[in-house]
Design a protein around this motif. Structure first.
Motif, PDB file in Angstrom:
ATOM      1  N   ASP A  83      34.859  44.927  38.151  1.00 50.33           N
ATOM      2  CA  ASP A  83      33.228  44.184  38.987  1.00 50.33           C
ATOM      3  C   ASP A  83      33.302  42.395  38.851  1.00 50.33           C
ATOM      4  O   ASP A  83      32.580  42.316  39.843  1.00 50.33           O
ATOM      5  N   ASP A 111      33.879  40.774  42.676  1.00 47.53           N
ATOM      6  CA  ASP A 111      33.322  40.512  42.764  1.00 47.53           C
ATOM      7  C   ASP A 111      32.481  39.208  43.114  1.00 47.53           C
ATOM      8  O   ASP A 111      32.083  38.314  43.724  1.00 47.53           O
ATOM      9  N   ASN A 149      34.715  37.089  44.205  1.00 44.05           N
ATOM     10  CA  ASN A 149      34.691  37.967  46.099  1.00 44.05           C
ATOM     11  C   ASN A 149      36.135  37.869  46.689  1.00 44.05           C
ATOM     12  O   ASN A 149      36.624  38.109  48.018  1.00 44.05           O
TER      13      ASN A 149
END
Length: 223
Positions: free
Chosen positions: A124, A128, A131
């Protein structure tokens, strides 16, 4: 011999050393834990050789089984990942050319997934932070498998999640154990030379090509 006469229906990426060039920071974090915290007095190159599999497996290979309690393993693992993220965060970036490669694969309707021995906390952090989640139809982490690479479970679960047969999948890897995992899964592989030298992969028959980054023109034949 390199051979890229293959049109994959799915691409499965290992994460560390394959999508991001961060293995040095994992090694530095483990080196710190093993030496500063646990007094192992291990050379950097010795620690580097153990950089595969789940955290508890790394600790078992270095210190032996049953050296640490479950609670101790969890604490050591958390401390290691915290040091890794703190060290790597200023350098967080996709390997050169991967942004365009992801977009091109998406436009070509090639399904994509991550199949990694990393824990969700670190996946993650990358997915993230950069992106790129919108490119990924599935993610298989250390928490999703019973047996780490070179067992094929990670890549087979990724293929199953994508709904694509293993022999239609192409794996991107950077480590011999990962290439072996792909071979055991019946999948072809392209190797990033971010972490290991080409001659370390001599025994594997499923390698289509070696690349330094995703700008390599050999990748054009995949589309």
């Amino acid at each position: 011999m390199e051979d890229l006469n293959f049109k994959p229906k799915a691409i499965i990426f290992d994460l560390n050393g394959t999508m991001i060039d961060d293995m040095k920071y994992h090694t530095l974090a483990w080196h710190s834990i093993m030496n500063d915290d646990l007094g192992a007095n291990l050379a950097y190159e010795t620690v580097k050789k153990e950089m595969y599999g789940k955290n508890h497996e790394v600790l078992e290979r270095v210190f032996g089984k049953n050296k640490f309690s479950v609670a101790e393993v969890e604490k050591l693992s958390f401390d290691k990942e915290k040091r890794y993220q703190e060290g790597y965060f200023p350098h967080l970036a996709l390997i050169d050319g991967l942004d365009n490669f992801l977009e091109r694969a998406k436009e070509d309707n090639i399904a994509m997934a991550i199949g990694s021995a990393a824990i969700p906390f670190n996946i993650d952090f990358v997915v993230d932070g950069l992106n790129i989640r919108n490119y990924l139809a599935a993610i298989v982490s250390a928490d999703d498998v019973l047996t780490s690479k070179p067992d094929p479970e990670t890549f087979l679960k990724a293929a199953e999640a994508l709904g694509i047969k293993p022999d239609d999948c192409l794996v991107f890897e950077d480590a011999p154990k990962g290439v072996e995992s792909a071979l055991n899964a019946g999948m072809k592989c392209i190797v990033l030379t971010t972490t290991h030298k080409v001659d370390e992969f001599d025994e594997y028959s499923n390698i289509l090509a070696f690349i330094a980054d995703y700008h390599d023109e050999k990748l054009n034949s995949l589309f």
